[in-house]
Design a protein around this motif. Structure first.
Motif, short mmCIF file in Angstrom:
data_model
loop_
_atom_site.label_atom_id
_atom_site.label_comp_id
_atom_site.label_asym_id
_atom_site.label_seq_id
_atom_site.Cartn_x
_atom_site.Cartn_y
_atom_site.Cartn_z
N VAL A 67 41.45 35.38 37.92
CA VAL A 67 40.71 36.21 37.03
C VAL A 67 41.60 37.92 37.15
O VAL A 67 41.67 38.52 36.16
CB VAL A 67 39.28 36.42 37.59
CG1 VAL A 67 38.69 37.46 36.54
CG2 VAL A 67 38.79 35.13 37.31
N GLY A 68 41.95 37.98 38.42
CA GLY A 68 42.57 39.49 38.57
C GLY A 68 42.38 39.77 39.98
O GLY A 68 42.30 38.86 40.99
N ALA A 69 42.48 40.93 40.45
CA ALA A 69 42.53 41.50 41.87
C ALA A 69 41.23 42.22 42.14
O ALA A 69 40.63 42.83 41.37
CB ALA A 69 43.78 42.57 42.20
N PRO A 70 40.58 41.93 43.43
CA PRO A 70 39.59 42.74 43.67
C PRO A 70 39.65 44.36 43.52
O PRO A 70 40.64 44.68 43.60
CB PRO A 70 39.08 42.12 44.98
CG PRO A 70 40.37 42.02 45.47
CD PRO A 70 41.44 41.32 44.41
N SER A 71 38.65 44.87 43.60
CA SER A 71 38.51 46.43 43.41
C SER A 71 39.10 47.12 44.91
O SER A 71 38.90 46.18 46.03
CB SER A 71 37.29 46.92 43.12
OG SER A 71 36.41 46.70 43.99
N GLU A 72 39.43 48.26 44.82
CA GLU A 72 39.81 48.79 46.17
C GLU A 72 38.54 48.89 47.12
O GLU A 72 38.88 48.81 48.39
CB GLU A 72 40.39 50.36 46.04
CG GLU A 72 41.72 50.37 45.16
CD GLU A 72 42.23 51.69 44.86
OE1 GLU A 72 41.21 52.45 45.46
OE2 GLU A 72 43.29 51.76 44.34
N VAL A 116 36.30 29.36 40.25
CA VAL A 116 36.19 27.93 40.38
C VAL A 116 35.26 27.36 39.39
O VAL A 116 33.97 27.35 39.75
CB VAL A 116 35.99 27.41 41.91
CG1 VAL A 116 35.89 25.98 42.07
CG2 VAL A 116 36.97 27.83 42.78
N PRO A 117 35.34 26.56 38.49
CA PRO A 117 34.55 26.09 37.62
C PRO A 117 33.94 24.61 38.03
O PRO A 117 34.58 23.91 39.13
CB PRO A 117 35.30 25.68 36.32
CG PRO A 117 36.80 25.43 36.83
CD PRO A 117 36.98 26.40 37.97
N THR A 164 32.68 32.78 41.82
CA THR A 164 33.72 33.67 41.86
C THR A 164 34.20 33.93 43.51
O THR A 164 33.36 34.14 44.12
CB THR A 164 33.30 34.82 41.29
OG1 THR A 164 32.84 34.54 39.72
CG2 THR A 164 34.38 35.93 41.23
N LEU A 165 35.28 33.60 43.80
CA LEU A 165 35.80 33.57 45.14
C LEU A 165 37.04 34.92 45.17
O LEU A 165 37.74 34.97 44.21
CB LEU A 165 36.49 32.37 45.48
CG LEU A 165 35.78 31.14 45.41
CD1 LEU A 165 36.34 29.89 45.92
CD2 LEU A 165 34.19 31.35 46.21
N ILE A 166 37.08 35.39 46.06
CA ILE A 166 37.94 36.58 46.78
C ILE A 166 38.85 35.66 48.05
O ILE A 166 38.38 35.27 49.08
CB ILE A 166 37.44 37.62 47.18
CG1 ILE A 166 36.54 38.33 46.29
CG2 ILE A 166 38.67 38.61 47.58
CD1 ILE A 166 35.89 39.74 46.71
N VAL A 167 40.07 35.30 47.42
CA VAL A 167 40.93 34.45 48.45
C VAL A 167 42.15 35.29 48.67
O VAL A 167 42.74 36.07 47.86
CB VAL A 167 41.12 33.40 47.66
CG1 VAL A 167 39.88 32.33 47.68
CG2 VAL A 167 41.88 33.35 46.47
N ARG A 168 42.62 34.93 49.80
CA ARG A 168 43.88 35.56 50.26
C ARG A 168 45.15 34.90 49.42
O ARG A 168 45.12 33.76 48.79
CB ARG A 168 44.45 35.36 51.69
CG ARG A 168 43.56 35.97 52.69
CD ARG A 168 44.20 35.76 54.07
NE ARG A 168 43.14 36.30 55.02
CZ ARG A 168 43.29 37.60 55.36
NH1 ARG A 168 44.27 38.37 54.90
NH2 ARG A 168 42.65 38.18 56.47
#
Length: 209
Positions: A134-139, A154-155, A165-169
């Protein structure tokens, strides 16, 4: 032999029947927009019979006219006024703002809809699933994490409209040589249909003979 012919017949008719059912659902749903017109303006009043697809055409015209009107300065002011009015209504404000953020992300020409398909470990280590960048997380988020991260969606299968919605390395994400459409097809088909897997009736029938 009867089993082979039955399966072959299903392979012919099931996709066709499902496609017709989806198209009929869309057309019949859009035809309900004709109820917004005064009775004398509806096609059946001057044709003498209902015209399937007229609502779909009306919806397309309304969307086109709305887009043209909202593209100019006056239209933009009207949209801002309308959004400001909705933002003052407590319950409506929450629903409208959430839906608008999602639609702006997925539909806007300059939005950040699904960019590419990747593999991520989910729901636990050693188990992999297809996700969409989707993109990059906010600062504000990355300041608590440190390092290079990305936001992926991840559908769930077979309904990709719900998911996680995941924030992954970034280094833990594996790139896929697969388009977004191919990845969605893979998810919807429960993994049966992939970019290199195209079911052929003749091949399946031959394998069962």
């Amino acid at each position: 032999m009867l089993k082979k012919y039955l399966i072959t017949g299903l392979l012919v008719w099931v996709p066709l029947a499902f496609t017709i059912w989806v198209l009929d659902l869309i057309v019949s749903s859009m035809d309900r927009t004709l109820l917004l017109l005064p009775p004398p303006w509806r096609p059946e009043s001057w044709l003498g019979f209902p015209l399937p697809g007229a609502g779909l055409l009306l919806s397309a015209v309304v969307l086109l006219v709305t887009g043209m009107a909202a593209a100019n300065i006056m239209g933009q002011r009207m949209v801002k006024w309308w959004e400001g009015l909705l933002s003052r209504i407590p319950i409506v404000r929450s629903i409208y703002s959430s839906v608008k953020q999602v639609s702006d992300t997925l539909l806007a020409p300059d939005g950040h809809s699904f960019r590419r398909a990747v593999l991520v470990e989910f729901p636990q280590r050693g188990q992999w699933t297809i996700a969409f960048v989707v993109g990059a997380p906010s600062e504000l988020v990355t300041s608590h994490l440190g390092g290079d991260f990305m936001v992926v969606y991840v559908p769930t299968a077979p309904n990709p409209t719900s998911g996680y919605t995941l924030i992954v390395r970034a280094e833990e994400v594996r790139e896929l040589d697969m388009s977004v459409d191919e990845a969605l097809t893979f998810v919807i088909s429960l993994g049966v249909v992939g970019p290199d897997v195209t079911p052929k009736i003749a091949q399946i029938s031959k394998g069962q003979s």
